[in-house]
Scaffold this motif. Structure first.
Motif, PDB file in Angstrom:
ATOM      1  N   UNK A 337       0.835  -1.209   0.000  1.00 57.94           N
ATOM      2  CA  UNK A 337       0.000   0.000   0.000  1.00 57.94           C
ATOM      3  C   UNK A 337       0.864   1.252   0.000  1.00 57.94           C
ATOM      4  N   UNK A 338       1.892   1.256   0.848  1.00 55.55           N
ATOM      5  CA  UNK A 338       2.740   2.441   0.960  1.00 55.55           C
ATOM      6  C   UNK A 338       3.520   2.665  -0.346  1.00 55.55           C
ATOM      7  N   UNK A 339       4.014   1.579  -0.948  1.00 51.56           N
ATOM      8  CA  UNK A 339       4.750   1.728  -2.207  1.00 51.56           C
ATOM      9  C   UNK A 339       3.854   2.260  -3.321  1.00 51.56           C
ATOM     10  N   UNK A 340       2.633   1.750  -3.368  1.00 52.99           N
ATOM     11  CA  UNK A 340       1.700   2.177  -4.408  1.00 52.99           C
ATOM     12  C   UNK A 340       1.346   3.647  -4.199  1.00 52.99           C
ATOM     13  N   UNK A 341       1.101   3.996  -2.943  1.00 53.33           N
ATOM     14  CA  UNK A 341       0.800   5.379  -2.574  1.00 53.33           C
ATOM     15  C   UNK A 341       1.940   6.302  -2.999  1.00 53.33           C
ATOM     16  N   UNK A 347       6.434  10.253  -5.290  1.00 56.86           N
ATOM     17  CA  UNK A 347       7.503  10.252  -4.277  1.00 56.86           C
ATOM     18  C   UNK A 347       8.603   9.272  -4.663  1.00 56.86           C
ATOM     19  N   UNK A 348       8.233   8.230  -5.415  1.00 57.76           N
ATOM     20  CA  UNK A 348       9.230   7.312  -5.957  1.00 57.76           C
ATOM     21  C   UNK A 348       9.128   7.393  -7.475  1.00 57.76           C
ATOM     22  N   UNK A 349      10.169   6.928  -8.138  1.00 61.68           N
ATOM     23  CA  UNK A 349      10.239   7.050  -9.583  1.00 61.68           C
ATOM     24  C   UNK A 349      11.120   5.925 -10.089  1.00 61.68           C
ATOM     25  N   UNK A 350      10.818   5.440 -11.294  1.00 60.46           N
ATOM     26  CA  UNK A 350      11.601   4.296 -11.770  1.00 60.46           C
ATOM     27  C   UNK A 350      13.022   4.677 -12.178  1.00 60.46           C
ATOM     28  N   UNK A 351      13.274   5.982 -12.394  1.00 60.16           N
ATOM     29  CA  UNK A 351      14.647   6.375 -12.709  1.00 60.16           C
ATOM     30  C   UNK A 351      15.348   6.853 -11.428  1.00 60.16           C
ATOM     31  N   UNK A 354      16.892  12.080  -6.832  1.00 58.58           N
ATOM     32  CA  UNK A 354      16.960  12.530  -5.440  1.00 58.58           C
ATOM     33  C   UNK A 354      15.754  12.080  -4.639  1.00 58.58           C
ATOM     34  N   UNK A 355      14.912  11.241  -5.226  1.00 58.89           N
ATOM     35  CA  UNK A 355      13.729  10.774  -4.503  1.00 58.89           C
ATOM     36  C   UNK A 355      14.020   9.500  -3.719  1.00 58.89           C
ATOM     37  N   UNK A 356      13.069   9.157  -2.878  1.00 60.95           N
ATOM     38  CA  UNK A 356      13.188   7.968  -2.042  1.00 60.95           C
ATOM     39  C   UNK A 356      13.063   6.729  -2.934  1.00 60.95           C
ATOM     40  N   UNK A 357      13.900   5.718  -2.708  1.00 53.72           N
ATOM     41  CA  UNK A 357      13.771   4.480  -3.482  1.00 53.72           C
ATOM     42  C   UNK A 357      12.780   3.549  -2.788  1.00 53.72           C
ATOM     43  N   UNK A 358      12.280   2.608  -3.550  1.00 54.53           N
ATOM     44  CA  UNK A 358      11.393   1.600  -2.958  1.00 54.53           C
ATOM     45  C   UNK A 358      12.091   0.862  -1.822  1.00 54.53           C
ATOM     46  N   UNK A 359      13.383   0.658  -1.990  1.00 59.14           N
ATOM     47  CA  UNK A 359      14.162  -0.050  -0.977  1.00 59.14           C
ATOM     48  C   UNK A 359      14.152   0.734   0.351  1.00 59.14           C
ATOM     49  N   UNK A 360      14.436   2.036   0.263  1.00 56.46           N
ATOM     50  CA  UNK A 360      14.417   2.877   1.474  1.00 56.46           C
ATOM     51  C   UNK A 360      13.018   2.926   2.085  1.00 56.46           C
ATOM     52  N   UNK A 361      12.030   3.049   1.220  1.00 52.15           N
ATOM     53  CA  UNK A 361      10.651   3.140   1.690  1.00 52.15           C
ATOM     54  C   UNK A 361      10.251   1.859   2.440  1.00 52.15           C
TER      55      UNK A 361
END
Ligand code: GTP
Ligand code: MG
Length: 555
Positions: A337-341, A347-351, A354-361
């Motif tokens: 849910x949080x990743x999708x949100x 807030x996340x981006x596939x490239x 400077x944004x948060x990565x899925x890993x960090x999230x």
């Protein structure tokens, strides 16, 4: 997404899965996950890799008789499982019971006789299946069941979520729609196994294994395949040879650094995939990166792949997340849910950036779950205490040991619902003191930031590294603003009213870009979030009365 229903019955004290609080039976895949003992990360990997080596991929004509195809292939050996999927045409994944059936099949089939092109004579486990007499044979076609390899669009998801009866059910619906399917996992391991065939042409003892979200239980359909080339098995073998009064070793080329060796190996394998790899396109060698890698797109499966050379820390991180994901069904539901949100709100981006990565999230969600009372998942130090002799591992001077046997980890007594957890997640990070504190999963508590990066998440295994060093202040502020807005939306509790008005509610309301639905209200709540002065003011409020801060930013 991980294999289901293959575990042994749980013994006492086993990590028993909580039954997902599903909207309706079948929606959330509770069935066999309840009361089964999950396999260790290594067991899953070994089994899946072995399975992939017995597997082939066949491109099929659009009209096909399934039974006849299977009959035809069965003359080479027993077929253990198979499925069809669509990716620029119909493909069949065929898993034989025995590896040598593939050799038998390969011996019996021809090479293309292209007049216009010259074919590179590299034989793989990717085949084309053709009808000799398409007109009459097409008449025998049967309806194929196609296994989906991508998730439904967010818009469709939101509609489904609106029909659920609680936020918790919504979260399990999202999990069920997005998680990797058993079929998709098979395809991921197959790609690794195909790349391994290339690697073994040079290094016969090497293996290619997936890591990252393909295996850590948090992968969603469509995520990339991170894979690494592993030579560790070779080293194990070398240890055996050292017995007795003599010593022998291979003569090997020596290079000044491991990095240089990695670059050379990846360069050659990258070229090989590019020149000879069936279906490998857009091969990019990114050898000067901090972690050198080869990127390529694998057309027959449709996967974007990242190949690197064995990185023990990244593998341990994948295993740690696997353990957390298996411990309690709420963990994966909350992460998805949080990743999708985060993706919906940019807030996340596939490239990379400077944004948060899925890993960090994901690590932030884990940390939040460690903060609950009682905690939902254990700290890394607690997992280390449960480690036995075979779990002991030191990498580059860091003790990376933690328990691998899930049944040794005690099940949590925490019974909070996901409704509560989702809201509290946003409250928690909406009010987190990012300026002073950092996130430490090993200790399971907030600690003073060792340096001034806006967001500091300790690398669980290399304790002096920050996994979110890339995140800048504006991106962190955007995350905090979105978290506050989301906490506010969930607190409103207008569910009944929204359902009557057929408006998205709960999780569905959080998956709509905020600017679109209530931009003015939002702007009011966001005012000043970037401004140092007002933040200081909020801080002083917080010191005087913790409730004031929530009032100031929340309403
Ligand atoms: P997706 O976004 O679904 O691909 O998630 P992922 O977990 O696979 O992330 P990604 O493909 O970016 O990275 C693959 C793996 O590399 C992660 O699971 C981590 O184990 C590791 N990794 C990625 N970024 C970092 C980082 O900044 N620090 C460390 N230590 N490891 C990282
Ligand atoms: Mg990945």
């Amino acid at each position: 997404g991980q294999p289901r229903g293959q575990g042994r019955p749980s013994s006492s004290g086993a990590a028993v899965q909580r039954a997902p609080e599903a909207a309706s039976p079948g929606e959330a895949g509770e069935d066999a996950e309840v009361n089964t003992r999950k396999k260790t990360f290594a067991e899953v990997q070994t089994e899946r890799l072995e399975q992939a080596e017995r597997t082939v991929l066949i491109k099929c004509p659009p009209k096909l008789n399934e039974k006849k195809l299977l009959q035809y292939l069965s003359s080479h050996g027993n077929i253990k499982s198979h499925f069809f999927f669509e990716n620029w045409g119909i493909h069949a994944l065929i898993e034989f019971s025995e590896k040598n059936s593939i050799a038998s099949l390969q011996d019996a089939i021809g090479v293309p006789s292209a007049a216009e092109y010259h074919v590179v004579p590299f034989k793989s486990r990717l085949f084309n299946f053709m009808l000799k007499n398409p007109v009459s044979q097409a008449a025998e076609e049967t309806l194929l069941h196609l296994s989906p390899q991508s998730h439904i669009p967010v818009k469709e998801l939101i509609e489904k979520l609106c029909h659920a009866d609680s936020i918790s059910s919504q979260m399990y619906i999202l999990l069920n729609e997005y998680q990797l399917t058993d079929e998709n996992i098979k395809l991921r391991y197959l790609v690794c196994s195909l790349v391994q065939d290339f690697a073994r042409a040079y290094f016969p003892d090497s293996t290619v294994k997936p890591f990252g979200s393909s295996v850590n239980t948090f992968g969603k359909l469509g995520c990339d395949v991170d894979m690494f080339l592993d030579f560790r098995d070779t080293q194990k073998h070398a240890a055996k040879m050292k017995k007795g009064p003599f010593d022998m070793e291979y003569q090997m080329k020596r290079l000044p650094s491991e990095r240089l060796a990695t670059q050379k190996i990846l360069s050659v394998i990258g070229d090989c995939l590019d020149n000879f790899g069936p279906g490998c396109v857009s091969v990019q060698k990114i050898l000067n990166a901090r972690c050198p890698l080869v990127k390529f797109s694998h057309q027959p499966t449709g996967f974007q792949c990242d190949l690197s050379v064995s990185n023990s820390i990244a593998i341990k991180s994948s295993e740690l997340l696997y353990i957390y994901g298996c411990l309690d069904s709420r963990v994966r539901a909350l992460v998805f849910s949080v990743r999708c949100w985060a993706r919906v709100h940019g807030l996340t981006n596939s490239t990379p950036g400077t944004w948060i990565t899925n890993f960090s999230l994901t690590m932030m969600v884990m940390f939040f779950l460690q903060q609950r009372s009682p905690p939902i998942i254990p700290t890394l130090d607690q997992l280390k205490e449960l480690a036995d002799q075979k779990d002991k591992l030191v990498i580059g001077g860091y003790d990376c040991s933690f328990v691998s046997d899930l049944s040794k980890i005690k099940c949590t007594n925490n019974t909070e619902t996901l409704d509560v957890l989702l809201g509290d997640f946003f409250e928690y990070y909406g009010n987190f003191d990012f300026r002073r504190n950092s996130i430490n999963l090993r200790k399971g508590k907030e600690v003073n930031k060792p340096e001034s990066s806006p967001l500091y998440i300790w690398n669980p295994f290399e304790q002096d590294l920050n996994i979110s060093k890339n995140v800048n202040q504006p991106q962190l502020e955007k995350f905090v603003a979105m978290a506050r807005e989301s906490a506010w939306i969930l607190r409103k509790e207008e569910k009944a009213q929204q359902m009557v008005n057929k408006q998205p509610w709960g999780l569905a309301a959080l998956l709509i870009p905020f600017g679109k639905s209530n931009s003015n209200k939002m702007k009011n709540r966001m005012k000043g979030i970037g401004s140092e002065t007002i933040r200081n003011l909020l801080d002083s409020l917080k010191l005087n009365n913790p409730n004031n801060l929530q009032k100031a930013v929340g309403k």
